[in-house]
Design a protein around this motif. Structure first.
Motif, short mmCIF file in Angstrom:
data_model
loop_
_atom_site.label_atom_id
_atom_site.label_comp_id
_atom_site.label_asym_id
_atom_site.label_seq_id
_atom_site.Cartn_x
_atom_site.Cartn_y
_atom_site.Cartn_z
N LEU A 1 0.85 -1.19 0.00
CA LEU A 1 0.00 0.00 0.00
C LEU A 1 0.89 1.24 0.00
N LEU A 2 0.85 1.98 -1.09
CA LEU A 2 1.67 3.17 -1.22
C LEU A 2 0.95 4.40 -0.70
N ALA A 3 1.68 5.24 0.03
CA ALA A 3 1.14 6.55 0.36
C ALA A 3 0.89 7.33 -0.92
N THR A 4 -0.22 8.03 -0.96
CA THR A 4 -0.50 8.89 -2.11
C THR A 4 0.62 9.90 -2.26
N PHE A 5 1.11 10.06 -3.49
CA PHE A 5 2.24 10.94 -3.73
C PHE A 5 1.87 12.40 -3.42
N PRO A 6 2.85 13.19 -3.01
CA PRO A 6 2.57 14.61 -2.76
C PRO A 6 2.11 15.32 -4.02
N ARG A 7 1.22 16.27 -3.87
CA ARG A 7 0.76 17.06 -5.00
C ARG A 7 0.68 18.52 -4.58
N SER A 8 0.65 19.39 -5.55
CA SER A 8 0.74 20.84 -5.38
C SER A 8 2.20 21.20 -5.11
N LYS A 9 2.56 22.41 -5.51
CA LYS A 9 3.96 22.84 -5.38
C LYS A 9 4.39 23.01 -3.94
N SER A 10 3.55 23.63 -3.13
CA SER A 10 3.93 24.01 -1.78
C SER A 10 3.44 23.01 -0.73
N PRO A 11 4.23 22.78 0.31
CA PRO A 11 3.76 21.91 1.39
C PRO A 11 2.59 22.49 2.16
N ALA B 1 -3.15 14.21 5.20
CA ALA B 1 -4.10 13.76 6.23
C ALA B 1 -4.66 12.38 5.88
N ALA B 2 -4.96 12.17 4.62
CA ALA B 2 -5.46 10.85 4.19
C ALA B 2 -4.38 9.79 4.37
N ASN B 3 -3.15 10.14 4.05
CA ASN B 3 -2.06 9.17 4.22
C ASN B 3 -1.89 8.77 5.68
N ALA B 4 -2.04 9.72 6.58
CA ALA B 4 -1.91 9.41 8.00
C ALA B 4 -2.93 8.37 8.45
N LEU B 5 -4.10 8.41 7.84
CA LEU B 5 -5.15 7.44 8.18
C LEU B 5 -4.95 6.11 7.46
N THR B 6 -4.61 6.17 6.17
CA THR B 6 -4.46 4.91 5.43
C THR B 6 -3.26 4.11 5.92
N GLN B 7 -2.26 4.79 6.43
CA GLN B 7 -1.10 4.06 6.98
C GLN B 7 -1.54 3.09 8.06
N GLN B 8 -2.57 3.45 8.80
CA GLN B 8 -3.05 2.60 9.89
C GLN B 8 -3.71 1.32 9.39
N LEU B 9 -3.98 1.23 8.10
CA LEU B 9 -4.61 0.04 7.53
C LEU B 9 -3.61 -1.07 7.28
N ALA B 10 -2.33 -0.75 7.32
CA ALA B 10 -1.30 -1.75 7.09
C ALA B 10 -1.06 -2.56 8.35
N PHE C 1 1.32 -4.02 3.53
CA PHE C 1 2.57 -3.38 3.90
C PHE C 1 2.58 -1.93 3.41
N TRP C 2 2.95 -1.03 4.29
CA TRP C 2 2.92 0.41 4.00
C TRP C 2 4.26 0.88 3.47
N LEU C 3 4.21 1.73 2.43
CA LEU C 3 5.44 2.33 1.92
C LEU C 3 5.14 3.76 1.49
N ASP C 4 5.85 4.70 2.08
CA ASP C 4 5.70 6.12 1.75
C ASP C 4 7.00 6.58 1.10
N ILE C 5 6.94 6.83 -0.21
CA ILE C 5 8.13 7.28 -0.94
C ILE C 5 7.98 8.73 -1.38
N GLY C 6 7.04 9.44 -0.78
CA GLY C 6 6.75 10.80 -1.20
C GLY C 6 7.95 11.73 -1.16
N SER C 7 8.84 11.51 -0.20
CA SER C 7 9.99 12.39 -0.07
C SER C 7 10.92 12.32 -1.28
N GLU C 8 10.84 11.24 -2.03
CA GLU C 8 11.66 11.09 -3.23
C GLU C 8 11.36 12.18 -4.27
#
Length: 218
Positions: free
Chosen positions: A136-146, A156-165, A171-178
């Motif tokens: 289960l991948l974290a949804t990738f970041p979108r929009s230019k600014s944090p 916020a959605a990622n924080a909740l979906t992570q709990q589903l793993a 298995f949870w994987l967040d690669i957004g920082s890439e």
């Protein structure tokens, strides 16, 4: 055969979507349901077939893959596809799931509703493919600014979906920082529209998943 409009999820009665659904059912049958690596998602996953095609060929073509990404899909659209034949008869070693950005974008949905949609998809996959592991991948970041509202909804959605793993089957994987600068910005060289990946970023994505895929497909 086209699908009855009455059973297609709202906003997904476009001809191309129906055609792709039928094509994917046929593709699956053409593979004799022999699929080990299954991708489920929206346009970002769909684009493994064009923007990311070279990377797909290098990293996944030898792994008996199938791409079931559809541009524009939200969680309910993917749920419908899972319930209507697209994974029937399959027994992949691994499903890679990336969904939810269009819930945040198209409908400006709450994080709770997006997470509920992801939860329903996971439950359906687990029911139909009980031996399959899910990345289960974290949804990738979108929009230019944090600080952009869209980014905050995705986070916020990622924080909740992570709990589903459960780290047993899902298995949870967040690669957004890439895809971000040190300041949390999305550059237009990475995502030209601050949503969809540039071609070179599919290599980044593949490399960021490589260890997880190798481990989970053993």
């Amino acid at each position: 055969m086209s699908l009855p409009l009455s059973v297609i999820p709202i906003e997904r009665s476009e001809d191309w979507w129906q055609i792709r659904h039928q094509q994917k059912l046929a593709e699956k049958q053409g593979l004799n349901n022999d699929v080990d690596l299954l991708f489920l998602g929206d346009s970002i996953t769909h684009s493994w077939e064009d923007t990311g095609a070279d990377t797909w060929q290098t990293h996944y073509a030898h792994l008996k893959p199938l791409n079931l990404g559809y541009s524009g899909d939200r969680t309910e659209h993917l749920l419908w596809r899972v319930q209507n034949g697209e994974i029937e008869g399959l027994s992949p070693k691994l499903v890679i799931l990336l969904i939810g950005t269009n819930n945040a974008g198209h409908r400006v949905e709450s994080a709770e509703d997006t997470a509920a949609g992801v939860s329903a998809i996971l439950a359906e996959i687990r029911s139909r493919l009980p031996e399959t592991k899910i990345l289960l991948l974290a949804t990738f970041p979108r929009s230019k600014s944090p600080n952009a509202p869209m980014r905050k909804r995705v986070n916020a959605a990622n924080a909740l979906t992570q709990q589903l793993a459960d780290e047993k089957h899902i298995f949870w994987l967040d690669i957004g920082s890439e895809f971000l600068t040190d300041d949390g910005l999305v550059l237009d060289t990475v995502m030209p529209d601050y949503l969809h990946l540039a071609p070179a970023q599919y290599q980044v994505w593949a490399q960021a998943m490589a260890n997880s895929i190798s481990r989970l497909m053993e």
